[in-house]
Design a protein around this motif. Sequence first.
Motif, PDB file in Angstrom:
ATOM      1  N   GLY A 184     -18.519  12.315  -7.031  1.00  0.00           N
ATOM      2  CA  GLY A 184     -18.893  11.557  -5.841  1.00  0.00           C
ATOM      3  C   GLY A 184     -17.791  10.582  -5.470  1.00  0.00           C
ATOM      4  N   PHE A 185     -17.995   9.914  -4.347  1.00  0.00           N
ATOM      5  CA  PHE A 185     -17.025   8.917  -3.904  1.00  0.00           C
ATOM      6  C   PHE A 185     -17.260   7.595  -4.615  1.00  0.00           C
ATOM      7  N   CYS A 186     -16.173   6.893  -4.875  1.00  0.00           N
ATOM      8  CA  CYS A 186     -16.217   5.553  -5.441  1.00  0.00           C
ATOM      9  C   CYS A 186     -15.542   4.618  -4.445  1.00  0.00           C
ATOM     10  N   LEU A 187     -16.068   3.419  -4.351  1.00  0.00           N
ATOM     11  CA  LEU A 187     -15.486   2.412  -3.474  1.00  0.00           C
ATOM     12  C   LEU A 187     -15.285   1.143  -4.284  1.00  0.00           C
ATOM     13  N   TRP A 188     -14.021   0.773  -4.433  1.00  0.00           N
ATOM     14  CA  TRP A 188     -13.647  -0.410  -5.194  1.00  0.00           C
ATOM     15  C   TRP A 188     -13.268  -1.492  -4.197  1.00  0.00           C
ATOM     16  N   TYR A 189     -13.675  -2.730  -4.468  1.00  0.00           N
ATOM     17  CA  TYR A 189     -13.500  -3.824  -3.513  1.00  0.00           C
ATOM     18  C   TYR A 189     -12.970  -5.048  -4.251  1.00  0.00           C
ATOM     19  N   LYS A 190     -11.971  -5.707  -3.674  1.00  0.00           N
ATOM     20  CA  LYS A 190     -11.450  -6.943  -4.257  1.00  0.00           C
ATOM     21  C   LYS A 190     -11.278  -7.977  -3.168  1.00  0.00           C
ATOM     22  N   ARG A 191     -11.738  -9.191  -3.440  1.00  0.00           N
ATOM     23  CA  ARG A 191     -11.596 -10.314  -2.514  1.00  0.00           C
ATOM     24  C   ARG A 191     -10.834 -11.429  -3.212  1.00  0.00           C
ATOM     25  N   LEU A 192      -9.775 -11.900  -2.571  1.00  0.00           N
ATOM     26  CA  LEU A 192      -9.022 -13.034  -3.102  1.00  0.00           C
ATOM     27  C   LEU A 192      -9.659 -14.322  -2.599  1.00  0.00           C
ATOM     28  N   GLU A 193      -9.720 -15.301  -3.439  1.00  0.00           N
ATOM     29  CA  GLU A 193     -10.361 -16.568  -3.073  1.00  0.00           C
ATOM     30  C   GLU A 193      -9.423 -17.545  -2.372  1.00  0.00           C
ATOM     31  N   LYS A 194      -8.124 -17.532  -2.729  1.00  0.00           N
ATOM     32  CA  LYS A 194      -7.234 -18.543  -2.162  1.00  0.00           C
ATOM     33  C   LYS A 194      -5.896 -18.010  -1.683  1.00  0.00           C
ATOM     34  N   ASP A 195      -5.722 -16.734  -1.634  1.00  0.00           N
ATOM     35  CA  ASP A 195      -4.409 -16.203  -1.293  1.00  0.00           C
ATOM     36  C   ASP A 195      -4.568 -14.969  -0.419  1.00  0.00           C
ATOM     37  N   LYS A 196      -3.473 -14.333  -0.098  1.00  0.00           N
ATOM     38  CA  LYS A 196      -3.474 -13.115   0.703  1.00  0.00           C
ATOM     39  C   LYS A 196      -2.646 -12.052  -0.012  1.00  0.00           C
ATOM     40  N   PHE A 197      -2.992 -10.791   0.219  1.00  0.00           N
ATOM     41  CA  PHE A 197      -2.194  -9.703  -0.312  1.00  0.00           C
ATOM     42  C   PHE A 197      -0.902  -9.611   0.494  1.00  0.00           C
ATOM     43  N   LYS A 198       0.193  -9.321  -0.190  1.00  0.00           N
ATOM     44  CA  LYS A 198       1.490  -9.137   0.469  1.00  0.00           C
ATOM     45  C   LYS A 198       1.532  -7.711   0.996  1.00  0.00           C
ATOM     46  N   TRP A 199       1.011  -7.535   2.184  1.00  0.00           N
ATOM     47  CA  TRP A 199       0.873  -6.203   2.774  1.00  0.00           C
ATOM     48  C   TRP A 199       2.175  -5.794   3.441  1.00  0.00           C
ATOM     49  N   PRO A 200       2.694  -4.606   3.158  1.00  0.00           N
ATOM     50  CA  PRO A 200       3.968  -4.186   3.768  1.00  0.00           C
ATOM     51  C   PRO A 200       3.831  -4.023   5.274  1.00  0.00           C
ATOM     52  N   LYS A 201       4.768  -4.586   6.010  1.00  0.00           N
ATOM     53  CA  LYS A 201       4.724  -4.530   7.470  1.00  0.00           C
ATOM     54  C   LYS A 201       5.932  -3.806   8.050  1.00  0.00           C
ATOM     55  N   LYS A 202       7.082  -3.963   7.440  1.00  0.00           N
ATOM     56  CA  LYS A 202       8.324  -3.472   8.033  1.00  0.00           C
ATOM     57  C   LYS A 202       8.630  -2.019   7.706  1.00  0.00           C
ATOM     58  N   ILE A 203       7.850  -1.412   6.850  1.00  0.00           N
ATOM     59  CA  ILE A 203       8.081  -0.015   6.495  1.00  0.00           C
ATOM     60  C   ILE A 203       7.468   0.849   7.586  1.00  0.00           C
ATOM     61  N   SER A 204       8.208   1.840   8.064  1.00  0.00           N
ATOM     62  CA  SER A 204       7.727   2.652   9.184  1.00  0.00           C
ATOM     63  C   SER A 204       6.624   3.605   8.740  1.00  0.00           C
ATOM     64  N   GLY A 205       5.824   4.041   9.706  1.00  0.00           N
ATOM     65  CA  GLY A 205       4.756   4.991   9.456  1.00  0.00           C
ATOM     66  C   GLY A 205       3.405   4.310   9.294  1.00  0.00           C
ATOM     67  N   GLU A 206       2.372   5.098   9.428  1.00  0.00           N
ATOM     68  CA  GLU A 206       0.993   4.612   9.328  1.00  0.00           C
ATOM     69  C   GLU A 206       0.505   4.591   7.883  1.00  0.00           C
ATOM     70  N   VAL A 207       1.045   5.508   7.069  1.00  0.00           N
ATOM     71  CA  VAL A 207       0.615   5.663   5.682  1.00  0.00           C
ATOM     72  C   VAL A 207       1.810   5.456   4.770  1.00  0.00           C
ATOM     73  N   LEU A 208       1.592   4.734   3.701  1.00  0.00           N
ATOM     74  CA  LEU A 208       2.643   4.477   2.727  1.00  0.00           C
ATOM     75  C   LEU A 208       2.179   5.017   1.379  1.00  0.00           C
ATOM     76  N   THR A 209       3.038   5.782   0.727  1.00  0.00           N
ATOM     77  CA  THR A 209       2.730   6.286  -0.613  1.00  0.00           C
ATOM     78  C   THR A 209       3.279   5.295  -1.621  1.00  0.00           C
ATOM     79  N   LEU A 210       2.402   4.841  -2.522  1.00  0.00           N
ATOM     80  CA  LEU A 210       2.791   3.858  -3.528  1.00  0.00           C
ATOM     81  C   LEU A 210       2.927   4.508  -4.890  1.00  0.00           C
ATOM     82  N   SER A 211       3.841   3.981  -5.678  1.00  0.00           N
ATOM     83  CA  SER A 211       3.899   4.367  -7.095  1.00  0.00           C
ATOM     84  C   SER A 211       2.845   3.528  -7.825  1.00  0.00           C
ATOM     85  N   GLU A 212       2.547   3.921  -9.032  1.00  0.00           N
ATOM     86  CA  GLU A 212       1.578   3.143  -9.807  1.00  0.00           C
ATOM     87  C   GLU A 212       2.098   1.730 -10.060  1.00  0.00           C
TER      88      GLU A 212
END
Length: 118
Positions: free
Chosen positions: A63-91
Amino acid sequence: MKMFVEPPAIYLHKQPVDFRKSINGLSVIVEEHMQLSSFSGALFVFCNRQRDKIKVLYWDQTGFCLWYKRLEKDKFKWPKKISGEVLTLSERQWHWLLEGLDIQKMTGHQPLQFTAVY
């Protein structure tokens, strides 16, 4: 507790998504926008507009699993300058993202290819 058992791939959806979406809504984004199979076992990572929450969708063969994380005082450093809609990450990049590091600035040693020792 280990939640993800060596996923075959980790895909990050760069644009923020409406966090009212759950499994069905996120799987539609995977299939239609990312043009990937949501049944592949890969991790699909989404962020909200404020970048203080992430959701991870994956299929675990039963079945599907949905994992959720909420930061209390900070923000995730989300990549913005990399082109494309989808980014493949290494582990390694996935762990960096969860730890609050900027994956665009973090780089490891480049692998080298040698054929002989001189």
